[in-house]
Each structure stands twice: as C-alpha cells, then as structure tokens.
Design a protein around this motif. Structure first.
Motif, PDB file in Angstrom:
ATOM      1  N   GLY A 167       3.084  16.805   8.701  1.00 46.34           N
ATOM      2  CA  GLY A 167       3.316  17.822   7.690  1.00 46.34           C
ATOM      3  C   GLY A 167       4.041  19.035   8.223  1.00 46.34           C
ATOM      4  N   MET A 168       4.431  19.923   7.299  1.00 41.19           N
ATOM      5  CA  MET A 168       5.137  21.163   7.610  1.00 41.19           C
ATOM      6  C   MET A 168       4.574  22.276   6.731  1.00 41.19           C
ATOM      7  N   ASN A 169       4.429  23.484   7.302  1.00 38.83           N
ATOM      8  CA  ASN A 169       3.960  24.595   6.483  1.00 38.83           C
ATOM      9  C   ASN A 169       5.068  25.601   6.204  1.00 38.83           C
ATOM     10  N   GLU A 170       4.745  26.615   5.413  1.00 35.93           N
ATOM     11  CA  GLU A 170       5.738  27.587   4.948  1.00 35.93           C
ATOM     12  C   GLU A 170       6.334  28.420   6.075  1.00 35.93           C
ATOM     13  N   LYS A 171       5.694  28.451   7.236  1.00 34.33           N
ATOM     14  CA  LYS A 171       6.210  29.180   8.387  1.00 34.33           C
ATOM     15  C   LYS A 171       7.158  28.329   9.229  1.00 34.33           C
ATOM     16  N   GLY A 172       7.298  27.065   8.868  1.00 30.25           N
ATOM     17  CA  GLY A 172       8.167  26.180   9.622  1.00 30.25           C
ATOM     18  C   GLY A 172       7.493  25.517  10.800  1.00 30.25           C
ATOM     19  N   VAL A 173       6.170  25.492  10.817  1.00 28.22           N
ATOM     20  CA  VAL A 173       5.429  24.741  11.830  1.00 28.22           C
ATOM     21  C   VAL A 173       5.248  23.314  11.329  1.00 28.22           C
ATOM     22  N   CYS A 174       5.565  22.353  12.187  1.00 31.19           N
ATOM     23  CA  CYS A 174       5.505  20.940  11.812  1.00 31.19           C
ATOM     24  C   CYS A 174       4.712  20.185  12.865  1.00 31.19           C
ATOM     25  N   ILE A 175       3.949  19.202  12.451  1.00 34.42           N
ATOM     26  CA  ILE A 175       3.097  18.443  13.367  1.00 34.42           C
ATOM     27  C   ILE A 175       2.941  17.019  12.861  1.00 34.42           C
ATOM     28  N   ALA A 176       2.849  16.084  13.790  1.00 35.30           N
ATOM     29  CA  ALA A 176       2.557  14.686  13.455  1.00 35.30           C
ATOM     30  C   ALA A 176       1.710  14.084  14.562  1.00 35.30           C
ATOM     31  N   LEU A 177       0.884  13.130  14.209  1.00 33.39           N
ATOM     32  CA  LEU A 177       0.117  12.388  15.199  1.00 33.39           C
ATOM     33  C   LEU A 177       0.833  11.081  15.520  1.00 33.39           C
ATOM     34  N   LEU A 178       0.703  10.655  16.776  1.00 32.44           N
ATOM     35  CA  LEU A 178       1.236   9.376  17.223  1.00 32.44           C
ATOM     36  C   LEU A 178       0.199   8.747  18.139  1.00 32.44           C
ATOM     37  N   ALA A 179      -0.049   7.468  17.978  1.00 33.58           N
ATOM     38  CA  ALA A 179      -1.058   6.786  18.784  1.00 33.58           C
ATOM     39  C   ALA A 179      -0.611   6.685  20.240  1.00 33.58           C
ATOM     40  N   VAL A 180      -1.572   6.818  21.152  1.00 36.53           N
ATOM     41  CA  VAL A 180      -1.358   6.588  22.582  1.00 36.53           C
ATOM     42  C   VAL A 180      -2.494   5.704  23.096  1.00 36.53           C
ATOM     43  N   PRO A 181      -2.310   5.053  24.246  1.00 37.56           N
ATOM     44  CA  PRO A 181      -3.297   4.061  24.670  1.00 37.56           C
ATOM     45  C   PRO A 181      -4.604   4.625  25.195  1.00 37.56           C
ATOM     46  N   GLU A 182      -4.628   5.892  25.609  1.00 38.17           N
ATOM     47  CA  GLU A 182      -5.869   6.422  26.167  1.00 38.17           C
ATOM     48  C   GLU A 182      -5.859   7.944  26.147  1.00 38.17           C
ATOM     49  N   VAL A 183      -7.044   8.520  26.261  1.00 36.35           N
ATOM     50  CA  VAL A 183      -7.203   9.957  26.460  1.00 36.35           C
ATOM     51  C   VAL A 183      -8.223  10.145  27.586  1.00 36.35           C
TER      52      VAL A 183
END
Length: 349
Positions: A167-183
């Motif tokens: 998503g994106m907000n009115e301030k122009g901050v954008c974020i997305a999740l992406l899977a990774v194999p471990e944390v």
C-alpha cells in the motif's frame, strides 16, 4: 377492523423503529459495503467508511492469528467469525524513477490463488491510504467470492484494513511484504506484538517518512502469520528506500548503494543472499538488468517487467496482481494477473 388496523400500524412502527436503530448501528458498515465494486472475477475495490479501531488494536497487539481474528470479530464484524488463511508466496518489487523524475514503486504478488481487494482508508488518527488485500487471507476462495454491494457474503471484507499486503499513504510512504525463507530474532517482552499485515497497516496509518516507518516498526515485536516469514520493502516520496528484515536477533535495515532498490524472496542483510531455492535470484537479476540500463522507467516498462517476472511454474500461473505506485503524485495503476488491458488507475489525493 379499526382495532386490527391500529395493532398492525403499531407493529409497523415498531418494526420501522427497529430497522432504523439497526441501520444507525451499522451505518458505517453498510456505507462501506455499498462501495464494494467488482472489477472482474475475484477483483474488487472498496472504500472503508469510519474508523476501524487500529489505535485500540495497537494497545494490545496480537501474538497469533487467533488474537487478530478475535479482535476483528468483535470490533469490525459484530461477532461474525473470521479465519485467517496464509500460505507461501513469491513476489518481486522495485523502487526507481519515471521519466518525469517521480518516485515509482512497483510490485507483483505471486500466489496459488488470491482474489484481491483494493481498499481505501481514512482513519480518525492516521493518514489516508490505499492498499491491496489478499482476500484468501480473509477466507475467500474460488467457490466463495464477494459480489458488488451489500450482502452477508461480503461481510468479511470489513476486516480488510487489518490485512494489507502492500500500500501507499498520502505522504508517499509505500510498503509491501515479500516472503523470505527464514528470520532470526528475539522478542522483547516489554514490546507489543504485531503480525506482518498489521505492521503494514502501522506504517501506512502512522509514517510520513522512511525514518518514521523504521522507528515505528522497532517499537513492536513481530510474528509471521501462517509461519510465512517475510521482509518489507519500504520507500517514501524523497526517493529513499530500505528493506527491513528480521535477522541477526533483531530488525535490520538494508539500504541500496544505487539509485534504485530491488527486493525478492531472499535475505539481503549483509549480502547473505539466503534464498528459497526457486526463481528469486533470476527474478531479481531480470529487474536489475532493466534498471541498470535505464535511468528511468515508464509505466509501460513497469507493466512489461512485472508481467515478465511473475512466476509461472510450467503448470500454474501464480501472478495474482501487479501494482505501480507513484509516490510523488500519489497515483498508481493496478491490474489482475498479466492482464494490463484490465488495469485501472487510482489516486489518493
């Protein structure tokens, strides 16, 4: 006869009053569902009316999907139960500039099957935003889909503010999740816990810059719904971008040494490049080849590139949606599958 008419009239008045009370009690929910529009099979838009209680959620957080289900059921769904359903996904995202110098954030989402909804939100104590929700996370599937307008079948879509995948907000901050194999992380017992989608909601509602987004995320533990471990690609309207990963016992920030940044399904922290063993490096290299050879990208470049790197395993086309956000003028374009002919433009101005 007159007595019967008077009784019927009183009953009618009582019923009308009861209906009026119900309509008032559910006015925000009904107005929200009235905006639900079907853009294609399994593809929707909706504008959320009113506040969805995210500030109250941040006071308690959630240590499991069951906790989120309980909160959403009580606060948004008026007791209607929801069961979150998450499985593994492969995605590709990148941040660059277009020919006008605007900051562009592009991403696709690969999944087995994911009807999706683009939801617009305007919370009482947060920024206006637009985000994309994987509706299979909310329990919808091929044989169980919403339809346009108000119906009982659509009620679970009221949970979507808590379920954004990008998503994106009115301030122009954008974020997305992406899977990774471990944390690799250790929880702080003094911190409240969020899951991956409510962490995205946190950033969209509360962050005006990259630095604010990272500091907000540092204030919370995180758990990964369905044990699908993830990292985040975050960018803002200044052109700054980072990958946030949970590794080496905590939250790590990966910056780019180029004027673009790419994320795929591998750990980028310290150049570890720990992947899933599928196509994550091929997809990254395909994007990098284009961005290295071009100072800017057009919308047509983004469409072609996102469709090209969408996963097709020889039997199943896993590309569910692609979206391009313009963080400078707060507009974008989104389309289902590889069908750019069904794309629509949007704005949150």
């Amino acid at each position: 006869m007159k007595k019967t008419k008077r009784i019927l009239l009183r009953i009618a008045v009582v019923i009308m009053a009861f209906v009026g009370i119900l309509c008032f009690m559910f006015r925000h929910e009904l107005k929200t569902l009235s905006t639900l529009k079907e853009k294609g099979v399994g593809v929707y838009t909706m504008t959320y009316d009113g506040d969805y209680g995210f500030d109250a959620f941040l006071e308690i957080g959630a240590s499991s999907d069951a906790d989120i289900e309980a909160f959403v059921t009580k606060r948004l769904l008026k007791g209607l139960p929801i069961e979150l359903n998450v499985s593994d996904a492969g995605c590709t995202a990148f941040v660059s500039r277009n020919e006008e110098g605007d900051i562009i954030y592009a991403r696709n989402f690969d999944f087995l099957y994911a009807p999706f909804l683009q939801v617009y939100t305007n919370p009482d104590n947060g920024y206006v935003s637009v985000s994309t929700v994987n509706l299979s996370f909310a329990g919808y599937g091929e044989g169980n889909l919403p339809s346009s307008g108000i119906s009982f079948q659509n009620f679970l879509t009221l949970a979507t503010p808590f379920l954004p995948f990008d998503g994106m907000n009115e301030k122009g901050v954008c974020i997305a999740l992406l899977a990774v194999p471990e944390v690799w992380m250790i929880d702080d017992p003094d911190k409240i816990t969020l899951n991956t989608t409510t962490a995205i909601r946190l950033v969209l509602d509360k962050a005006a810059t990259i630095d604010e987004a990272v500091e907000l995320l540092r204030k919370y533990n995180i758990y990964f719904s369905g044990d699908v471990t993830c990292h985040f690609l975050i960018a803002d309207a200044t052109g700054k971008s980072v990958i946030v990963e949970y590794y080496d016992n905590g939250l790590q920030v990966v910056e780019s040494d180029t004027d673009y940044q790419i994320a795929s399904n591998f750990i980028a922290y310290h150049g570890l490049n720990i992947g899933e063993g599928y196509t994550e490096f091929d997809r990254y290299d395909a994007v990098e080849k284009v961005l290295q050879n071009n100072n800017t990208v057009t919308m047509e470049d983004c469409e072609k590139l996102l469709n090209t790197v969408g996963i097709y395993d020889g039997e199943t086309d896993k590309l569910q949606w692609s979206v391009v956000y313009n963080l400078t003028d707060k507009t974008g374009r989104i389309w289902p599958y590889r069908d750019t002919g069904e794309a629509w433009d949007f704005t949150i101005k």
